[in-house]
Scaffold this active site. Structure first.
Site, PDB file in Angstrom:
ATOM      1  N   THR A 293       6.498   5.415   4.119  1.00  0.00           N
ATOM      2  CA  THR A 293       7.531   6.421   3.880  1.00  0.00           C
ATOM      3  C   THR A 293       6.863   7.501   3.023  1.00  0.00           C
ATOM      4  OG1 THR A 293       8.351   5.527   1.768  1.00  0.00           O
ATOM      5  CG2 THR A 293       9.266   4.569   3.779  1.00  0.00           C
TER       6      THR A 293
ATOM      7  N   ALA B 292       5.903   3.112  -0.614  1.00  0.00           N
ATOM      8  CA  ALA B 292       6.934   3.924  -1.275  1.00  0.00           C
ATOM      9  C   ALA B 292       6.208   4.788  -2.302  1.00  0.00           C
ATOM     10  CB  ALA B 292       7.965   3.034  -1.944  1.00  0.00           C
TER      11      ALA B 292
ATOM     12  N   ILE C  40       2.546   0.812  -3.520  1.00  0.00           N
ATOM     13  CA  ILE C  40       2.784   2.063  -4.239  1.00  0.00           C
ATOM     14  C   ILE C  40       1.919   3.174  -3.640  1.00  0.00           C
ATOM     15  CG2 ILE C  40       2.800   3.198  -6.496  1.00  0.00           C
ATOM     16  CD1 ILE C  40       4.717   0.729  -6.202  1.00  0.00           C
ATOM     17  N   LYS C  41       2.596   4.231  -3.219  1.00  0.00           N
ATOM     18  CA  LYS C  41       1.863   5.354  -2.618  1.00  0.00           C
ATOM     19  C   LYS C  41       1.674   6.422  -3.696  1.00  0.00           C
ATOM     20  CE  LYS C  41       2.144   7.542   1.923  1.00  0.00           C
ATOM     21  NZ  LYS C  41       3.129   8.121   2.847  1.00  0.00           N
ATOM     22  N   ILE C  42       0.428   6.845  -3.855  1.00  0.00           N
ATOM     23  CA  ILE C  42       0.086   7.766  -4.942  1.00  0.00           C
ATOM     24  C   ILE C  42      -0.744   8.921  -4.388  1.00  0.00           C
ATOM     25  CG2 ILE C  42      -1.360   7.911  -7.041  1.00  0.00           C
ATOM     26  CD1 ILE C  42      -0.164   5.504  -8.031  1.00  0.00           C
TER      27      ILE C  42
END
Ligand code: E4P
Length: 217
Positions: free
Chosen positions: A27, A56, A82-84
């Protein structure tokens, strides 16, 4: 190669996930912003529906705040990744989070040097955006090839997640290069299996069989 869906639309995800062929979801803030309702509930529903990694993304820009947001996102479900974004703060947050056993997808990657740094920061996935590079007249697929070579040279374990996919031709090229994962917009999923000659061939097989009066029983 693992296939992820690039979507935050629960009904679309549920429909395609019936195939049993979806290994995860990506996402992003733009995709989630389009959906009505509480984003945490949406992510929870997605993470329950699809058993693999669900990316996310944090929306803070300072590393400390990114880490705080990551902890909140991680509580939604165990399979949240965790998308960074690939900024210096993002790399600092990635290094910290991966040292604490979080899985991190470093996103918005547009160059080989960015990909090298993400791997050094312990990223689980690196997301090079092919389509957006093509949009500015560069060769997105070449970036996947470059990262593949670099990661091989230095035995880096970060998985290459080809993102910003716009066409079946992108899919073919990243499969040939050997990307670990591809994340595809739902509208492209149908293009992966549909072929005009499959439909024509099936029609004639079934018609010949019907004419023969034979039955499999
Ligand atoms: C990947 O993680 C991103 O969500 C996505 O692939 C971006 O694609 P776009 O360039 O089509 O928005």
């Amino acid at each position: 190669m693992k296939i992820f869906l690039d979507s935050s639309d629960i009904s679309e995800i549920k429909l395609i996930n019936k195939s049993g062929l979806i290994d995860g979801i990506t996402t992003n803030p733009s995709l989630l912003a389009k959906q009505e309702g509480n984003f945490k509930k949406i992510l929870k529903t997605i993470a329950t529906e699809v058993k693999g990694p669900i990316s996310a993304e944090v929306t803070a820009t300072h590393s400390n705040k990114m880490i705080e947001e990551a902890k909140i996102l991680q509580k939604i479900a165990k399979n949240i990744v965790i998308k960074i974004p690939l900024t210096l703060d993002g790399l600092i947050a990635c290094k910290y989070l991966t040292s604490k056993k979080f899985k991190v997808n470093v996103t918005l990657c547009f160059s080989p040097s960015q990909a090298l740094l993400a791997a050094k920061a312990g990223a689980t996935f690196i997301s090079p955006f092919i389509g957006r590079l093509d949009d500015v007249g560069e060769n997105g697929v070449q970036l996947i090839q470059d990262i593949k070579t670099i990661y091989k040279n230095y035995n880096l374990k970060t998985e290459i997640l080809a993102a910003s996919i716009r066409s079946l031709d992108h899919v073919r090229q990243v499969m040939q290069i050997g990307a670990d994962v591809i994340t595809i917009p739902p509208k492209i999923f149908g293009d992966l299996y549909r072929h005009e000659l499959t439909d024509k061939g099936l029609e004639s097989f079934l018609s010949d069989w019907k004419k023969s009066g034979k039955q499999i029983s």
